[in-house]
Scaffold this motif. Structure first.
Motif, PDB file in Angstrom:
ATOM      1  N   PRO A  53      -6.391  44.109  74.715  1.00 35.68           N
ATOM      2  CA  PRO A  53      -7.629  43.555  75.276  1.00 35.68           C
ATOM      3  C   PRO A  53      -7.662  42.036  75.167  1.00 35.68           C
ATOM      4  O   PRO A  53      -7.268  41.472  74.141  1.00 35.68           O
ATOM      5  CB  PRO A  53      -8.711  44.200  74.399  1.00 35.68           C
ATOM      6  CG  PRO A  53      -8.031  44.509  73.110  1.00 35.68           C
ATOM      7  CD  PRO A  53      -6.603  44.784  73.429  1.00 35.68           C
ATOM      8  N   PRO A  54      -8.145  41.377  76.207  1.00 32.73           N
ATOM      9  CA  PRO A  54      -8.307  39.917  76.158  1.00 32.73           C
ATOM     10  C   PRO A  54      -9.569  39.576  75.374  1.00 32.73           C
ATOM     11  O   PRO A  54     -10.594  39.186  75.946  1.00 32.73           O
ATOM     12  CB  PRO A  54      -8.407  39.528  77.629  1.00 32.73           C
ATOM     13  CG  PRO A  54      -9.029  40.738  78.279  1.00 32.73           C
ATOM     14  CD  PRO A  54      -8.538  41.928  77.512  1.00 32.73           C
ATOM     15  N   LEU A  55      -9.482  39.713  74.048  1.00 34.43           N
ATOM     16  CA  LEU A  55     -10.670  39.565  73.206  1.00 34.43           C
ATOM     17  C   LEU A  55     -11.294  38.172  73.358  1.00 34.43           C
ATOM     18  O   LEU A  55     -12.506  38.012  73.236  1.00 34.43           O
ATOM     19  CB  LEU A  55     -10.310  39.793  71.738  1.00 34.43           C
ATOM     20  CG  LEU A  55      -9.764  41.180  71.371  1.00 34.43           C
ATOM     21  CD1 LEU A  55      -9.390  41.230  69.890  1.00 34.43           C
ATOM     22  CD2 LEU A  55     -10.744  42.273  71.701  1.00 34.43           C
ATOM     23  N   LEU A  56     -10.439  37.192  73.565  1.00 36.74           N
ATOM     24  CA  LEU A  56     -10.902  35.818  73.723  1.00 36.74           C
ATOM     25  C   LEU A  56     -10.216  35.220  74.946  1.00 36.74           C
ATOM     26  O   LEU A  56      -9.037  35.502  75.182  1.00 36.74           O
ATOM     27  CB  LEU A  56     -10.564  34.991  72.479  1.00 36.74           C
ATOM     28  CG  LEU A  56     -11.160  35.494  71.153  1.00 36.74           C
ATOM     29  CD1 LEU A  56     -10.554  34.745  69.962  1.00 36.74           C
ATOM     30  CD2 LEU A  56     -12.675  35.352  71.151  1.00 36.74           C
ATOM     31  N   THR A  57     -10.953  34.433  75.710  1.00 36.27           N
ATOM     32  CA  THR A  57     -10.367  33.812  76.894  1.00 36.27           C
ATOM     33  C   THR A  57     -10.681  32.325  76.924  1.00 36.27           C
ATOM     34  O   THR A  57     -11.606  31.857  76.253  1.00 36.27           O
ATOM     35  CB  THR A  57     -10.904  34.450  78.187  1.00 36.27           C
ATOM     36  OG1 THR A  57     -12.330  34.244  78.226  1.00 36.27           O
ATOM     37  CG2 THR A  57     -10.607  35.943  78.245  1.00 36.27           C
ATOM     38  N   GLY A 338     -14.511  42.173  66.456  1.00 36.75           N
ATOM     39  CA  GLY A 338     -14.174  41.270  65.365  1.00 36.75           C
ATOM     40  C   GLY A 338     -14.381  41.934  64.017  1.00 36.75           C
ATOM     41  O   GLY A 338     -15.101  42.916  63.885  1.00 36.75           O
ATOM     42  N   ARG A 339     -13.753  41.384  63.006  1.00 29.88           N
ATOM     43  CA  ARG A 339     -13.941  41.907  61.663  1.00 29.88           C
ATOM     44  C   ARG A 339     -15.251  41.398  61.108  1.00 29.88           C
ATOM     45  O   ARG A 339     -15.460  40.172  61.024  1.00 29.88           O
ATOM     46  CB  ARG A 339     -12.798  41.462  60.750  1.00 29.88           C
ATOM     47  CG  ARG A 339     -12.949  41.960  59.317  1.00 29.88           C
ATOM     48  CD  ARG A 339     -11.684  41.716  58.519  1.00 29.88           C
ATOM     49  NE  ARG A 339     -11.417  40.314  58.322  1.00 29.88           N
ATOM     50  CZ  ARG A 339     -11.931  39.575  57.347  1.00 29.88           C
ATOM     51  NH1 ARG A 339     -12.776  40.111  56.475  1.00 29.88           N
ATOM     52  NH2 ARG A 339     -11.615  38.308  57.243  1.00 29.88           N
ATOM     53  N   PRO A 340     -16.171  42.294  60.745  1.00 34.13           N
ATOM     54  CA  PRO A 340     -17.426  41.837  60.138  1.00 34.13           C
ATOM     55  C   PRO A 340     -17.142  41.299  58.742  1.00 34.13           C
ATOM     56  O   PRO A 340     -16.463  41.937  57.949  1.00 34.13           O
ATOM     57  CB  PRO A 340     -18.275  43.114  60.089  1.00 34.13           C
ATOM     58  CG  PRO A 340     -17.308  44.249  60.161  1.00 34.13           C
ATOM     59  CD  PRO A 340     -16.093  43.756  60.861  1.00 34.13           C
ATOM     60  N   VAL A 341     -17.644  40.120  58.464  1.00 33.99           N
ATOM     61  CA  VAL A 341     -17.360  39.485  57.175  1.00 33.99           C
ATOM     62  C   VAL A 341     -18.581  39.543  56.279  1.00 33.99           C
ATOM     63  O   VAL A 341     -19.716  39.647  56.753  1.00 33.99           O
ATOM     64  CB  VAL A 341     -16.868  38.033  57.344  1.00 33.99           C
ATOM     65  CG1 VAL A 341     -15.524  38.042  58.060  1.00 33.99           C
ATOM     66  CG2 VAL A 341     -17.863  37.187  58.115  1.00 33.99           C
ATOM     67  N   ARG A 342     -18.334  39.468  54.986  1.00 31.74           N
ATOM     68  CA  ARG A 342     -19.398  39.619  53.991  1.00 31.74           C
ATOM     69  C   ARG A 342     -20.507  38.590  54.197  1.00 31.74           C
ATOM     70  O   ARG A 342     -21.680  38.871  53.967  1.00 31.74           O
ATOM     71  CB  ARG A 342     -18.828  39.459  52.598  1.00 31.74           C
ATOM     72  CG  ARG A 342     -18.210  40.721  52.005  1.00 31.74           C
ATOM     73  CD  ARG A 342     -17.417  40.356  50.785  1.00 31.74           C
ATOM     74  NE  ARG A 342     -17.240  41.443  49.863  1.00 31.74           N
ATOM     75  CZ  ARG A 342     -16.048  41.868  49.455  1.00 31.74           C
ATOM     76  NH1 ARG A 342     -14.961  41.317  49.914  1.00 31.74           N
ATOM     77  NH2 ARG A 342     -15.946  42.849  48.563  1.00 31.74           N
ATOM     78  N   SER A 343     -20.097  37.398  54.649  1.00 30.61           N
ATOM     79  CA  SER A 343     -21.094  36.331  54.789  1.00 30.61           C
ATOM     80  C   SER A 343     -21.901  36.472  56.070  1.00 30.61           C
ATOM     81  O   SER A 343     -22.794  35.666  56.342  1.00 30.61           O
ATOM     82  CB  SER A 343     -20.378  34.976  54.756  1.00 30.61           C
ATOM     83  OG  SER A 343     -19.332  34.957  55.696  1.00 30.61           O
ATOM     84  N   GLY A 344     -21.593  37.491  56.856  1.00 34.16           N
ATOM     85  CA  GLY A 344     -22.318  37.681  58.119  1.00 34.16           C
ATOM     86  C   GLY A 344     -21.472  37.227  59.287  1.00 34.16           C
ATOM     87  O   GLY A 344     -20.656  36.315  59.157  1.00 34.16           O
ATOM     88  N   GLY A 345     -21.711  37.817  60.419  1.00 31.15           N
ATOM     89  CA  GLY A 345     -20.925  37.455  61.594  1.00 31.15           C
ATOM     90  C   GLY A 345     -19.572  38.149  61.593  1.00 31.15           C
ATOM     91  O   GLY A 345     -19.307  39.068  60.798  1.00 31.15           O
ATOM     92  N   GLU A 346     -18.748  37.697  62.526  1.00 34.84           N
ATOM     93  CA  GLU A 346     -17.435  38.338  62.701  1.00 34.84           C
ATOM     94  C   GLU A 346     -16.370  37.261  62.903  1.00 34.84           C
ATOM     95  O   GLU A 346     -16.674  36.130  63.294  1.00 34.84           O
ATOM     96  CB  GLU A 346     -17.419  39.193  63.972  1.00 34.84           C
ATOM     97  CG  GLU A 346     -18.374  40.352  63.976  1.00 34.84           C
ATOM     98  CD  GLU A 346     -18.448  40.994  65.357  1.00 34.84           C
ATOM     99  OE1 GLU A 346     -19.460  41.646  65.632  1.00 34.84           O
ATOM    100  OE2 GLU A 346     -17.512  40.821  66.163  1.00 34.84           O
ATOM    101  N   VAL A 347     -15.147  37.675  62.655  1.00 38.99           N
ATOM    102  CA  VAL A 347     -14.000  36.833  62.992  1.00 38.99           C
ATOM    103  C   VAL A 347     -13.188  37.579  64.037  1.00 38.99           C
ATOM    104  O   VAL A 347     -12.868  38.750  63.848  1.00 38.99           O
ATOM    105  CB  VAL A 347     -13.105  36.582  61.760  1.00 38.99           C
ATOM    106  CG1 VAL A 347     -11.925  35.707  62.135  1.00 38.99           C
ATOM    107  CG2 VAL A 347     -13.903  35.943  60.645  1.00 38.99           C
ATOM    108  N   VAL A 348     -12.880  36.897  65.120  1.00 33.62           N
ATOM    109  CA  VAL A 348     -12.067  37.495  66.178  1.00 33.62           C
ATOM    110  C   VAL A 348     -10.814  36.653  66.342  1.00 33.62           C
ATOM    111  O   VAL A 348     -10.891  35.423  66.386  1.00 33.62           O
ATOM    112  CB  VAL A 348     -12.819  37.536  67.528  1.00 33.62           C
ATOM    113  CG1 VAL A 348     -11.968  38.246  68.579  1.00 33.62           C
ATOM    114  CG2 VAL A 348     -14.165  38.243  67.362  1.00 33.62           C
ATOM    115  N   VAL A 349      -9.654  37.298  66.383  1.00 33.56           N
ATOM    116  CA  VAL A 349      -8.400  36.577  66.625  1.00 33.56           C
ATOM    117  C   VAL A 349      -7.631  37.278  67.731  1.00 33.56           C
ATOM    118  O   VAL A 349      -7.722  38.485  67.911  1.00 33.56           O
ATOM    119  CB  VAL A 349      -7.508  36.486  65.360  1.00 33.56           C
ATOM    120  CG1 VAL A 349      -8.168  35.649  64.288  1.00 33.56           C
ATOM    121  CG2 VAL A 349      -7.137  37.845  64.840  1.00 33.56           C
TER     122      VAL A 349
END
Lengths: 462, 207, 228
Positions: A53-57, A338-349
């Protein structure tokens, strides 16, 4: 008298041995016959699909959705007599509203049958990104496949990086890797303070497949060959043994905020999916849940509990919340790109040709993003962790004869910190378990011919 | 000791002997009951698509050191094999045997032609993982790892797996016969970047 | 790996067959090893069929191995380090080999060479890697994919684990016996062009072990299959 003595001493025991032999052999035959199942000689149907998937463009890019579809009919062993598949992509701008159907057109690349669709420019350029899922059908409109598995409930999400910060690594110079501070090491072996290698005779050996670090700096190493974890405190004292009822086999491990130990197995029982097991800090089993998909790749702790990167959907799915397991169907429904992170939000790579796109996402919107380019090929992203408004990104760089991990701290202006570490993988570990961050410190799991170790780094980010 | 007592002792000893013998001589009937030595079918061409089908039909099957025979019932029919014993007669290929059949190679190392082997044909082929890694044999060449695509392989001194898909995080989904405790399946792996692994390609794919 | 002992009756039969076969076919053993050096008879004859040819075997310190020597090339090309272990280099009638234990002691590395070894550009035609379990080899790691004689016949290599009192390992090679001195207390890399079943990717080595006086310690048949 002599004859009775002879009978007692020789004849009777021999008769007993013979009878025992016959009895046990008969029993073995009966059992073997009972458990023998006729094997299937007829090749079964094949219907599977892979999709990146083109997660980011990036702005202005033409976005194509490509599905490799593998289809072969039942009963025909010749693999070149495959079947044609068809499908449709359901797509919408942003994260709301109606999906519209786009037909997938047959194509091929490198001798692989594909179904493809080009995302309409208006949708691809939408600042909110777009969501989509594909519905694929096998020969004769038979078997149906949703990609991702959650379909409309949890579609793929693609986000545009409207203004990413560029970071150019150039050509990597090997041989300048930094070792870090060794905080613990354990030899291979069978003793209480040793780490085991999985039985087997091939290269490479498998052992110490994962680790985690708690907020206090205590380190837990998964000694799966011995069905246990080994714990060292923040001063490197240890190890203490925690016996775990696991199968092991390139398993991943994560420490919950409440001290729970989670283990992700990678091998499933027949016709099942792999499981995540939960234990308390002393190793008592607290529960087990199956993953939604067949190929879980990584286990982490999110804000509400453990999350697993699952394949083939490439989505992060929660497997537990408030100490209760989440069943597979619900895992799928809650899947995120994205991976949900403990501090809130997500990281997408997203690793693409020539580089990596990375984004910190909150409430479905990109907060900060980076476009990392490299002249030396990049392998897997081992870690992507927000540190405040910065991103700690660790990626393997490689040639055909060398490899190192590159540690980057990125901010809105680019690279704040950059250094490389050796890969140190004499024994095979789970693929994405080599680094952990606790507080502001970075920890690296490594192994050599004498044993396993953990090195610590201070990336200098705050 | 009475006669009855000595008989019972002997009986227990006899049962123990059989059990010990069974453990030491573990041998399933899978190969004996199911596999054959039928000749392969020469094939004028092969595609990566076709090889993916061969590989997917081996998925969920077992693993057998020196092996190369499997059915397609999506289960390991000889679980809990002792490790790396070619005499256990169990289901599945090992990593190099699996690759040999998926790549539909000839037993003649100078022949780069295409041979379709039946699933139940028990054949391993002449290549170890190390031989694949070195690009030994006419059908095998080493290639840059960055250029690998689906159904190319990554081989180390002791293992080989085939690329099934690439993942957004830069890992690959590898389809491989991993070991007795693993069977044959698809897993996420980081072989590509690992300098112990070399890229290997089968020659002669049709587009 | 399957090693089975041969009875004395079988040994006698093989001796008779070999003697009769040798006389009947008029085959003579090779006069050269693969590096072109003369094939020599052993100074201490073994209790085994004749003729007997002894292979060359040398223990080489890796730090002293010239880069372009067999030992030097094997160590550098394998990317494994023998560390303090010595490297065993063998040159025989059908192949040459280099074997060393890695520094951890957990693995055995081998490089196999064929007749091309005698040419100026040394190169290996095959290799093998094995984990050691408690110092012992559990699979002979048969290699028969890439090595050939000058006439194109396949050369198969395998490791044989000698017993503690074994000084020489003898391998029946059809009409002669090839002797491998045991050096370095690591498995012996043996090679053959006989008894190779290409259809099954397997090879059978007819082996006997002898003490320092040449006396027979035991005979066995090593059945090796390509695996791993």
């Amino acid at each position: 008298m002599r004859r009775h003595s002879l009978e007692r001493r020789i004849v009777s025991p021999l008769a007993g041995i013979a009878a025992g032999f016959a009895l046990a052999s008969l029993l073995a035959i009966v059992v073997a016959t009972a458990v023998a199942r006729p094997s299937t000689a007829v090749p079964g149907a094949v219907f599977d699909a892979t999709h990146l998937p083109p997660l980011l463009t990036l702005p202005g890019e033409r976005v194509r959705l490509v599905y490799d579809v593998h289809c072969a009919p039942d009963g025909i062993e010749d693999p070149e007599r495959g079947c044609a598949a068809q499908g449709v992509v359901h797509i919408r701008s942003g994260a709301n509203g109606q999906f519209r159907a786009l037909p997938l057109e047959p194509s091929s690349a490198d001798g692989i049958r594909q179904l493809t669709a080009t995302v309409p420019e208006k949708i691809a350029a939408d600042s909110e990104g777009f969501e989509y899922y594909a519905e694929l059908r096998g020969a004769d409109d038979g078997e149906r496949l949703l990609v991702p598995g959650g379909g409309a409930d949890a579609p793929h999400r693609s986000l545009p990086l409207l203004d990413p910060t560029d970071a150019d690594l150039g050509r990597h110079v090997f041989g300048e890797a930094r070792r870090g501070t060794r905080i613990l090491e354990a030899p291979w072996g069978e003793g209480p303070a040793s780490v085991g290698l999985e039985p087997g005779r091939t290269f490479p050996a498998i052992g110490a497949t994962a680790f985690d670090v708690d907020e206090n700096g205590s380190v837990l190493v998964l000694d799966e060959a011995h069905r246990r974890a080994l714990r060292w405190n923040r001063d490197g004292m240890g190890p203490a043994t925690v016996a775990l009822s696991i199968s092991g086999r390139l398993a991943d491990i994560a420490l919950g905020d409440d001290g729970s130990i989670y283990v992700l197995e990678s091998v499933a029982a027949p016709a099942r999916t792999p499981v995540v097991r939960r234990f308390d800090a002393a190793g008592r089993a607290l529960g087990v849940v199956e993953t939604a998909e067949r190929g879980p790749a990584q286990l982490r702790i999110g804000p509400n509990g453990p999350v697993v990167l699952q394949r083939p959907s490439h989505q992060w799915m929660p497997v537990g919340e408030t100490n209760s397991p989440i069943e597979p169907r619900e895992q799928r429904r809650k899947a995120r790109a994205g991976r949900p992170v403990r501090s809130g939000g997500e990281v997408v790579v997203l690793r693409r040709d020539g580089g990596i796109l990375a984004a910190l996402v909150s409430n479905g919107k990109v907060q900060r993003s980076w476009n990392v380019a490299s002249d030396t090929p990049l392998g897997e992203v081992q870690l992507a962790e927000p540190i405040g408004r910065r991103l700690l990104l660790i990626v393997r760089t490689f040639t055909d004869s060398a490899d190192e991990f590159v540690v980057l701290v990125l901010d809105r202006n680019g690279i704040v910190t950059q250094f490389s570490t050796p890969t140190d993988e004499w024994a095979e570990a789970a693929p994405l378990t080599r680094f952990r961050i606790a507080g502001s410190r970075l920890y690296r799991l490594g192994s050599d011919s004498s044993g396993v170790f953990v090195d610590r780094y201070d990336p200098g980010a705050s | 000791m009475s006669t009855r007592h000595s008989f019972v002792v002997g009986l227990a000893f006899g049962i123990g002997l059989v059990m010990a013998g069974s453990a030491a001589g573990y041998h399933t009937r899978f190969i004996a009951d199911n596999c054959n030595s039928a000749p392969p079918t020469p094939t004028p061409f092969i595609t990566r698509e076709g090889s993916a089908t061969v590989a997917l039909r081996a998925r969920y099957e077992g693993y057998q050191w020196a092996g190369g025979c499997w059915n397609d019932n999506d289960r390991d029919d000889s679980p809990n094999d002792p490790h790396e014993d070619p005499g256990t007669g169990g289901e599945g290929g090992d990593c190099s045997g699996f690759t040999f059949k998926v790549w539909r190679e000839s037993l003649v190392t100078s022949d780069a032609g295409f041979e379709q082997w039946g699933m139940l044909r028990n054949v391993h082929g002449p290549y170890t993982a190390a031989a694949f890694k070195a690009g030994t044999g006419a059908p095998n060449v080493t290639v840059s790892k960055a250029s690998l695509v689906k159904m190319d392989a990554l081989a180390s001194d002791g293992h080989i797996g085939l690329i099934y898909a690439t993942n957004p995080d830069g890992t690959d989904q590898i389809i491989e016969a991993k070991g007795e405790d693993y069977g044959t399946n698809i897993w996420t792996r980081a072989y590509r970047g690992n300098s112990s692994y070399t890229g290997v390609r089968r020659t002669g794919w049709s587009p | 790996m399957h090693v089975r002992a041969r009875g004395i009756g079988t040994l006698v039969a093989i001796v008779v067959f070999t003697s009769a076969g040798g006389c009947a076919q008029g085959n003579s053993p090779p006069t050269r090893l693969v590096d072109g050096s003369p094939a020599r008879v052993p100074t201490v004859g073994l209790v085994a069929p004749k003729p007997q040819i002894v292979t060359k075997a040398a223990l080489v310190r890796p730090s002293r191995a010239p880069r372009h020597s067999l030992a030097g090339k094997c160590v550098s090309e394998s990317h494994h380090h023998p560390m303090g272990s010595a490297v065993v280099v063998r040159v025989g009638t059908t192949g040459s080999s280099v074997t060393f234990r890695t520094g951890s002691g957990l693995a055995l590395v081998g490089c196999d060479g064929d007749a091309s070894g005698k040419r100026a550009a040394l190169s290996f035609c095959g290799g093998a890697y094995a984990r050691l379990e408690r110092g012992r080899l559990s699979d002979p790691r048969l290699d028969l994919a890439g090595c050939t004689t000058t006439s194109g016949d396949t050369v198969a290599f395998a490791w044989f684990q000698p017993g503690p009192k074994t000084s020489s390992v003898a391998v029946r090679q059809g009409h002669y016996v090839e002797i491998y001195p045991v050096v370095g207390r690591i498995p012996v890399r043996i090679s053959t062009t006989e008894n190779i079943a290409a259809q099954d990717s397997r090879a059978t080595f007819d082996v006997s072990e002898h003490d320092a006086s040449g006396a027979l310690l035991r005979s066995s048949v090593l059945e090796a299959r390509v695996a791993g």
